[in-house]
Every structure is written in C-alpha cells, then in structure tokens.
Design an enzyme around this catalytic site. Structure first.
Site: not given
Length: 314
Positions: A277, A145, A212-214, A194, A148, A189-190
C-alpha cells in the site's frame, strides 16, 4: 539586487530537470549537477543556452565545490527506480550517504538552505495506512530494496544532525509516486512500464494479484510542493504526493483505456519487500504549506502519454 543562486543535484534527471525549469522561471541563477548515471542531457538541452543556467557533469559523492555565493541546494541525485538501484546498489548507498554529507558540508560553508529528496520508501512496506510523517516505517535493511530505503533513511538522519548540531537550514521532502513527461520508459516503475507495454502492443505485466495500491502525483504538483517547502521555515519531513489511491489492477485497466489498445493483463510473482500500500497523508503539506495537488490522474496522464508516444516513435 543580485540574483539568488541554487544548486540542483540530479539536475538532468526527471524531477531535477523540472526543478531547473521552475527555478529558471522564478528568476534564479541555476547550477545543475549530474553524473548522468540515470539522468539525460535531453532533459535540460532547452536550458543550455541561457546565461543564468550552468551544467556540471559531476559525481556528488566526491568533494563538491561551487565558487561564489550559493543560497539554496536541492539534493535530488540518486537512482530512484527499482531497476536502477538493484543494478547500482553501491552507487545508490553512496549518493544517499557520501553525497548528502558533501552537500550538507557545502550548505554549512555557504550558509545556504538545503532541501533533500527523501521518498515514501522510508516507510518500507507500511503497516500504517495512509502514511503520516510520524510513522517510522517497516523496512528490511538487508533485503534487495534496503539499499534505497536505508540510503534515504540515512539521508534524513544526517540532514537532521546538521540541522541540530550545525544550525544548517534544512528541509526534507518525502516524495510519493510521481509521473509526467521526461520519465524514462525503461526505468521499471509501474506507470512508464504500463504505457510502454501498451504502446508496443505487449500485454501489461502486473506483479502480484494487482491488489497492491499506489497514489500517483503529477510532476507539476510535486514541484510546486517542493518549492513551497523550500521557502517555508519547516525543518522536518513533509509528505508530498497525491492521496488519490488506486490498485495496480485498476491502473492497468486505466492505461489500456487511455492508450486505446486491447492488451491483456498478465500476472507475475510480487518482488521481495514490494510495498502493498502507498498513500500519503498530506495533512502537514496542506496545513503548513497551503499545498494540495491540482491535477487529477486523467489530466496528468494526457501529456505524459503524449510524451511517451513521441519517445516510442523516435
């Protein structure tokens, strides 16, 4: 009085195209520039006939020239999803470095104000929660990563250098997870992942254990924050995002409920350096810009879901 002119790089992308809409509605002459590496002309097709809109198919890592007066530049050209920047690491680094350098040079020559798009990725896998603008981050420069993360960190550094050394009027927005119509279903991306999986009748893939959070911000809220930051006199980074935090597991369950499907959630290993997080501290945006998000996740997901449903049908 002559109209003000704005250049928006990455103008055919998800965020860039929404910014084009906003500046057209505000009465600006808008120049969109995009090499279509990850953008799509579909996103700006509705603007093509307008006399105050121009589009240039161009790569900003080469010398950038705009004839005549130019008042504002918004630099949003960059692959922005893990699938894209892992597939195009060199292009990602070049647009963050060479592209930013070219546009800062243009801003200097035109005496234009420039806003550059940084992101929460400058914080890496954060050890501070929520993330404030003063936090320096926890980034692995040689991890997958890093291309980026470091592109965005360099973008911020050179922007501040032009501000302090050349007195260029600069603005830096740190964008947290944003969603809405015109996102690509395949960008990795999530949220689109989804919704796409649910609409295709596939099980939803959660990486890691789902803890894990977004924090998801609707695109209209983000555009409002960016507009206010551009028009402010604050040259330092400002977080723009929705501080309503949710775990990936909870979010998968939300999407299953939204789409009315009965998919299972399946688990795969967490990718290297994936942030555990993500939650913006938006105190600065609130105090300096008078900005706070207006759209709840439930409100923003409705039009986003409808957009993806039409895409899948199409």
């Amino acid at each position: 009085m002559a109209k003000k002119k704005v250049l928006i790089t990455g103008g055919a992308g998800f965020l860039g195209s929404h910014l084009c809409d906003r500046f057209i509605n505000e009465g600006f002459d808008v120049v969109a520039m995009d090499n279509l590496l990850t953008g799509s002309l579909d996103n700006i097709e509705h603007l093509m006939g307008l006399k105050n809109f121009e589009y240039y198919h161009y790569d900003v890592t080469k010398f950038v020239h705009i004839p005549g007066d130019l008042h504002y530049i918004l630099h949003f050209a960059s692959p922005a999803s893990p699938i894209d920047y892992l597939k195009m690491p060199i292009q990602t680094l070049k647009v963050g470095s060479l592209g930013t350098h070219n546009l800062l040079g243009l801003a200097l020559s035109k005496n234009a104000r420039i806003l550059v798009a940084s992101t929460s990725e400058v914080y890496g896998d954060p050890l501070v929660h929520p993330q404030t603008e003063e936090y320096w981050g926890n980034v692995n420069p040689v991890g997958p990563r890093g291309v980026y993360d470091e592109a965005k960190r360099f973008l911020e550094s050179i922007t501040m250098a032009y501000h302090t050394y050349h007195n260029v009027e600069t603005r830096i927005v740190r964008i947290f997870n944003t969603y809405g119509p015109r996102m690509r279903l395949d960008d990795g991306r999530v949220l689109p992942a989804f919704i796409g999986q649910a609409l295709r009748g596939e099980d939803l893939t959660v990486f890691g254990d789902g803890s894990q959070t977004r924090s998801f911000c609707y695109v209209d809220d983000l555009v409002e924050g960016i507009y206010r930051l551009l028009m402010s006199d604050h040259p330092y980074p400002v977080n723009i995002g929705n501080p309503d935090e949710i775990t990936i597991q909870q979010f998968a369950e939300e999407i299953i409920k939204l789409t009315g499907t009965n998919q299972k959630v399946i688990y795969k290993p967490l990718p290297t350096d994936d942030p555990k997080q993500r939650k913006p501290d938006t105190t600065k945006a609130r105090e300096i810009l008078g900005w706070a998000p207006k759209f709840s996740r439930a409100e923003g997901l409705k039009p986003t879901y409808e957009f993806f449903k039409q895409k899948i049908k199409g």
